[in-house]
Design an enzyme around this catalytic site. Structure first.
Site, PDB file in Angstrom:
ATOM      1  N   MET A  30      56.205  56.759 -18.986  1.00  9.44           N
ATOM      2  CA  MET A  30      56.312  57.967 -18.168  1.00  9.44           C
ATOM      3  C   MET A  30      57.192  57.676 -16.949  1.00  9.44           C
ATOM      4  O   MET A  30      57.139  58.406 -15.954  1.00  9.44           O
ATOM      5  CB  MET A  30      54.924  58.452 -17.748  1.00  9.44           C
ATOM      6  CG  MET A  30      54.066  58.798 -18.968  1.00  9.44           C
ATOM      7  SD  MET A  30      52.850  60.066 -18.662  1.00  9.44           S
ATOM      8  CE  MET A  30      51.865  59.310 -17.407  1.00  9.44           C
ATOM      9  N   GLY A  31      57.995  56.615 -17.031  1.00  6.20           N
ATOM     10  CA  GLY A  31      58.914  56.300 -15.945  1.00  6.20           C
ATOM     11  C   GLY A  31      58.220  55.635 -14.772  1.00  6.20           C
ATOM     12  O   GLY A  31      57.126  55.077 -14.926  1.00  6.20           O
ATOM     13  N   GLY A  36      55.785  45.522 -15.094  1.00  6.69           N
ATOM     14  CA  GLY A  36      54.943  45.649 -16.287  1.00  6.69           C
ATOM     15  C   GLY A  36      55.702  46.321 -17.427  1.00  6.69           C
ATOM     16  O   GLY A  36      55.714  45.828 -18.557  1.00  6.69           O
ATOM     17  N   HIS A  37      56.374  47.445 -17.106  1.00  4.36           N
ATOM     18  CA  HIS A  37      57.148  48.131 -18.154  1.00  4.36           C
ATOM     19  C   HIS A  37      58.278  47.237 -18.660  1.00  4.36           C
ATOM     20  O   HIS A  37      58.547  47.185 -19.860  1.00  4.36           O
ATOM     21  CB  HIS A  37      57.783  49.411 -17.601  1.00  4.36           C
ATOM     22  CG  HIS A  37      56.816  50.442 -17.137  1.00  4.36           C
ATOM     23  ND1 HIS A  37      56.619  50.723 -15.807  1.00  4.36           N
ATOM     24  CD2 HIS A  37      55.996  51.272 -17.827  1.00  4.36           C
ATOM     25  CE1 HIS A  37      55.724  51.684 -15.694  1.00  4.36           C
ATOM     26  NE2 HIS A  37      55.326  52.029 -16.900  1.00  4.36           N
ATOM     27  N   GLY A 149      51.210  48.248 -23.190  1.00  3.40           N
ATOM     28  CA  GLY A 149      50.622  47.315 -22.238  1.00  3.40           C
ATOM     29  C   GLY A 149      49.119  47.226 -22.442  1.00  3.40           C
ATOM     30  O   GLY A 149      48.451  48.252 -22.597  1.00  3.40           O
ATOM     31  N   ARG A 189      50.406  52.793  -9.521  1.00  8.34           N
ATOM     32  CA  ARG A 189      49.478  53.279  -8.489  1.00  8.34           C
ATOM     33  C   ARG A 189      49.355  52.318  -7.306  1.00  8.34           C
ATOM     34  O   ARG A 189      48.868  52.722  -6.250  1.00  8.34           O
ATOM     35  CB  ARG A 189      48.098  53.509  -9.096  1.00  8.34           C
ATOM     36  CG  ARG A 189      48.117  54.621 -10.115  1.00  8.34           C
ATOM     37  CD  ARG A 189      46.757  54.868 -10.654  1.00  8.34           C
ATOM     38  NE  ARG A 189      46.800  55.873 -11.707  1.00  8.34           N
ATOM     39  CZ  ARG A 189      45.787  56.172 -12.495  1.00  8.34           C
ATOM     40  NH1 ARG A 189      44.639  55.543 -12.347  1.00  8.34           N
ATOM     41  NH2 ARG A 189      45.898  57.087 -13.421  1.00  8.34           N
TER      42      ARG A 189
HETATM   43  O1  PAF Z   1      51.052  54.715 -20.875  1.00  8.18           O
HETATM   44  C1  PAF Z   1      51.798  55.684 -20.637  1.00  8.18           C
HETATM   45  O2  PAF Z   1      52.674  55.637 -19.764  1.00  8.18           O
HETATM   46  C2  PAF Z   1      51.626  56.980 -21.429  1.00  8.18           C
HETATM   47  O3  PAF Z   1      50.295  57.238 -21.689  1.00  8.18           O
HETATM   48  C3  PAF Z   1      52.461  57.011 -22.724  1.00  8.18           C
HETATM   49  C4  PAF Z   1      52.010  55.960 -23.723  1.00  8.18           C
HETATM   50  C5  PAF Z   1      53.920  56.833 -22.397  1.00  8.18           C
HETATM   51  C6  PAF Z   1      52.312  58.391 -23.423  1.00  8.18           C
HETATM   52  O4  PAF Z   1      52.781  59.416 -22.601  1.00  8.18           O
END
Ligand code: PAF
Length: 283
Positions: A30-31, A36-37, A149, A189
């Site tokens: 979700m950007g 972590g991403h 994750g 967060r």
């Molecule tokens: O973990 C997230 O950011 C969201 O729940 C996901 C997996 C991208 C689905 O919108």
């Protein structure tokens, strides 16, 4: 890095790579990307020839009392990060692209059992929104691998169950949680915590580690451990939603027979709700 905004374009990119026998790792996000991403993207890169990341703040997974409109959106910075790391394609759809008829009448994917408790209980409808968007994206991309994750452990298990139950042809990889030097799990967060709260937040992982150590040393009174951890966190100023010692396959309260456990915790500091967990293998 290439960019796609429509379903058709995304399908075309993915199909082109498949036609050239290149494997695809897909990382839905979700950007508001952070370390972590990026570790999920790196994991995908280590497993496949091509990596696709989607950035879509999915309205379907937000409750009526949750602030979809204020979810942090940092697209420019996100794209820079993805370019720097060598992601092949970013997918940036609008809500009307993915939900052309709106949300009201859309088919919903309700994953059973694993969604009954914890986040499923505290955020009704949340996992249906997550599973529905993830299945839609899987159907467009048809990835070989998708990386989630383990910080959102319940989400990771819900997606795995959806894939198993619906015979989807994609391998779900759980990627280890990245942490600050204090042990605090990396999260979008964390930016809402002030300096004092950031220091205090490290207690979540310390409490998880401490409880895991006591289980590894032989303690089997899980209710007592849960209660102690709960009180410990609340005395330190947290408002704890749950601190649960579960079996990691069914996410049910663990019994002394269970060998693979996970402790799930969600606790708020001020208005910031923090999630974390720790896995324990007793074999
Ligand atoms: O973990 C997230 O950011 C969201 O729940 C996901 C997996 C991208 C689905 O919108």
């Amino acid at each position: 890095m290439d960019q796609a905004t429509s379903v058709v374009e995304l399908r075309q990119y993915a199909q082109h790579w498949k036609d050239h026998h290149e494997s695809i790792a897909f990382i839905p996000t979700m950007g508001n990307l952070h370390a972590g991403h990026l570790s999920l993207i790196e994991k995908g890169q280590s497993l496949c020839d091509r990596t696709i990341c989607s950035i879509f703040v999915n309205p379907m997974q937000f409750g009526a009392n949750e602030d979809f409109n204020h979810y942090p959106r940092t697209l420019e910075q996100d794209i820079k990060y993805l370019e720097a790391i060598g992601c092949d394609l970013v997918y940036l759809p609008t809500a009307s692209e993915l939900y052309p008829q709106g949300l009201e009448h859309i088919t919903q994917i309700a994953v059973t059992d694993l969604t009954d408790n914890y986040e499923g209980e505290h955020r009704p409808g949340h996992f249906t929104g997550v599973a529905t968007i993830v299945l839609k994206l899987f159907n467009i991309v048809k990835p070989d691998v998708s990386v989630f994750g383990k910080k959102d452990f319940q989400q990771y298990r819900v997606i795995q169950k959806m894939v198993d139950d619906l015979d989807l042809d994609v391998e779900i990889i759980g990627s280890e949680t990245t942490r600050e030097p204090s042990g605090l799990a990396t999260s979008s967060r964390n930016q809402y915590l002030d300096t004092q709260q950031t220091t205090a937040a490290a207690l979540i992982y310390q409490t998880l580690q401490d409880t895991a150590r006591r289980i590894e040393e032989g303690e089997r009174n899980y209710k007592k451990l849960e209660q102690q951890a709960f009180e410990n966190l609340n005395q330190a100023g947290f408002n704890t939603d749950y601190f649960c010692i579960c079996n990691s396959d069914k996410l049910q309260p663990a019994s002394s027979e269970d060998k693979k456990l996970v402790i799930l915790v969600t606790a708020s500091l001020g208005k910031t709700r923090l999630l974390d967990n720790i896995e324990i293998d007793l074999w």
